[in-house]
Enzyme design. Structure first.
Site, PDB file in Angstrom:
ATOM      1  N   GLU A 105       9.120  -4.545   9.814  1.00 32.06           N
ATOM      2  CA  GLU A 105      10.166  -2.708   9.172  1.00 32.06           C
ATOM      3  C   GLU A 105      10.730  -2.291  10.432  1.00 32.06           C
ATOM      4  O   GLU A 105      10.421  -1.504  11.354  1.00 32.06           O
ATOM      5  CB  GLU A 105       8.541  -2.311   8.480  1.00 32.06           C
ATOM      6  CG  GLU A 105       8.910  -0.894   8.176  1.00 32.06           C
ATOM      7  CD  GLU A 105       7.971  -0.640   7.420  1.00 32.06           C
ATOM      8  OE1 GLU A 105       7.458  -1.297   7.214  1.00 32.06           O
ATOM      9  OE2 GLU A 105       8.126   0.642   6.768  1.00 32.06           O
TER      10      GLU A 105
ATOM     11  N   ASP B 238      -0.760  -6.897  -0.285  1.00 34.91           N
ATOM     12  CA  ASP B 238      -1.184  -5.329   0.718  1.00 34.91           C
ATOM     13  C   ASP B 238      -3.240  -5.320   1.020  1.00 34.91           C
ATOM     14  O   ASP B 238      -3.857  -4.606   0.289  1.00 34.91           O
ATOM     15  CB  ASP B 238      -0.970  -3.867   1.177  1.00 34.91           C
ATOM     16  CG  ASP B 238       0.610  -4.080   1.255  1.00 34.91           C
ATOM     17  OD1 ASP B 238       0.556  -5.055   2.830  1.00 34.91           O
ATOM     18  OD2 ASP B 238       1.113  -3.061   1.763  1.00 34.91           O
TER      19      ASP B 238
ATOM     20  N   ASP C 267       0.788  -1.080   0.308  1.00 31.73           N
ATOM     21  CA  ASP C 267       0.638   0.455  -0.062  1.00 31.73           C
ATOM     22  C   ASP C 267       1.155   1.216   0.011  1.00 31.73           C
ATOM     23  O   ASP C 267       0.586   1.923  -0.160  1.00 31.73           O
ATOM     24  CB  ASP C 267      -0.809   0.123   0.911  1.00 31.73           C
ATOM     25  CG  ASP C 267      -0.267  -0.040   2.198  1.00 31.73           C
ATOM     26  OD1 ASP C 267       0.967  -0.153   2.582  1.00 31.73           O
ATOM     27  OD2 ASP C 267      -1.114   0.484   3.705  1.00 31.73           O
TER      28      ASP C 267
ATOM     29  N   LYS D 174      -1.033  -9.169   2.393  1.00 39.56           N
ATOM     30  CA  LYS D 174      -0.581  -8.584   3.539  1.00 39.56           C
ATOM     31  C   LYS D 174      -1.138  -7.697   4.893  1.00 39.56           C
ATOM     32  O   LYS D 174      -2.115  -7.146   3.492  1.00 39.56           O
ATOM     33  CB  LYS D 174       0.697  -8.063   3.418  1.00 39.56           C
ATOM     34  CG  LYS D 174       1.600  -7.977   4.871  1.00 39.56           C
ATOM     35  CD  LYS D 174       3.451  -7.455   4.146  1.00 39.56           C
ATOM     36  CE  LYS D 174       3.519  -5.850   3.542  1.00 39.56           C
ATOM     37  NZ  LYS D 174       3.022  -5.417   4.372  1.00 39.56           N
TER      38      LYS D 174
HETATM   39  O1  KIV Z   1       3.603  -1.343   1.299  1.00 41.55           O
HETATM   40  C1  KIV Z   1       4.475  -1.345   1.076  1.00 41.55           C
HETATM   41  O2  KIV Z   1       5.818  -1.555   0.819  1.00 41.55           O
HETATM   42  C2  KIV Z   1       5.269  -1.901   2.475  1.00 41.55           C
HETATM   43  C3  KIV Z   1       6.293  -2.341   3.042  1.00 41.55           C
HETATM   44  C4  KIV Z   1       7.565  -2.055   2.450  1.00 41.55           C
HETATM   45  C5  KIV Z   1       7.162  -3.737   3.033  1.00 41.55           C
HETATM   46  O3  KIV Z   1       4.602  -2.714   3.779  1.00 41.55           O
END
Ligand code: KIV
Length: 273
Positions: free
Chosen positions: A187, A88, A49, A118
């Site tokens: 992270e 995501d 996201d 995710k």
């Molecule tokens: O949204 C994203 O790009 C992420 C990564 C940084 C792990 O969650």
């Protein structure tokens, strides 16, 4: 009989099986073209996201709608053949209840063809992770700096800087692993903490600013290409694509201004036809 591609995509269980083995390589991807370029070299591509900030100029990821994730997810699936595609779940689409999370995650999986989703959160999301995995949705967890909680965390800050904060973060990692997550993003986390977590859980840890103690790394593709300009300190830029794009556009503008723009010959033939 179905018509299937001859190239088999990596699956979530194959990523889990890499725990403690060869490092897992991953990047974010938001569109078909860059997904196709990265596909041969990565184990999974995350339609993060972060696309709200990187592609759409948003200040943070909170305003990203589900439909936008689905649209970019479809493009990345179309552009790739081999990598596992993880999409995501955006803010506000999974936190309220396990059944709401299932409804929205199932929609993402059906409409994009991705292999996993995710979501952000540790212990508080464990019940949802269990609910989703029991119903056929592979879940990658994400703890440490969770950008969707930026307003609660008070900014994009490294997590676990003092030892007294470690126990809660370790408990988060154990809870999501126990609930059935197939891998976990750590992270912006201090190295000793990432190392402790990686040793204590049976699923791979994928670091972003969390050190080589992790089982693999993910970076935002545009950051490591040198396209976004401002990147976090831990990001190594492997190219200066932004500068190259600018030079190409400048050269193009100069040619057009001197009326150098050819016509197509007889057909709209491509260079390698
Ligand atoms: O949204 C994203 O790009 C992420 C990564 C940084 C792990 O969650």
């Amino acid at each position: 009989m179905s018509v299937q591609s001859s190239v088999r995509r990596l699956t979530a269980p194959q990523i889990t099986a890499r725990k403690g083995g060869e490092p897992i390589v991953s990047l974010t991807a938001y569109h078909a073209h860059t997904a196709a370029i990265a596909d041969p070299f990565v184990d999974f591509l995350l339609v993060g996201d972060s696309l709200g900030m990187v592609m759409h100029g948003m200040e943070n990821t909170l305003g990203v709608p589900l439909e936008l994730m689905i649209m970019h997810g479809r493009a990345v699936v179309r552009g790739s053949q081999r990598a596992l595609i993880v999409v995501d779940m955006p803010f506000g689409t999974y936190e309220e209840s396990p059944s709401e999370a299932f409804k929205n995650s199932a929609r993402v999986m059906k409409e994009t063809g991705c292999g996993a989703i995710k979501l952000e959160g540790g212990t508080r999301m464990a019940e949802t992770i269990d609910y989703l995995t029991q119903r056929g949705i592979p879940v990658m967890a994400h703890i440490g700096l969770t950008p969707q909680s930026v307003n609660v965390l008070g900014g994009f800050k490294t997590q676990g800087r003092t030892k007294d904060a470690w126990a809660a973060i370790e408990a988060d990692a154990k809870a999501v692993a126990k609930a059935g997550a197939f891998a976990i993003v750590l992270e912006a986390m201090a190295e000793p903490l990432a190392q402790r977590i990686t040793k204590q859980i049976s699923i791979p840890t994928i670091g972003i600013g969390a050190s080589a103690a992790c089982d693999g790394q993910i970076l935002v593709m545009e950051d490591m290409l040198g396209l976004t300009g401002q990147v976090p300190k831990f990001v190594k830029e492997f190219g200066q694509v932004g500068t190259e794009i600018q030079a190409a556009i400048k050269a193009y503008a100069q040619e057009v201004s001197t009326r150098k723009f050819p016509a197509a010959e007889h057909t709209y033939a491509m260079k390698d036809d």
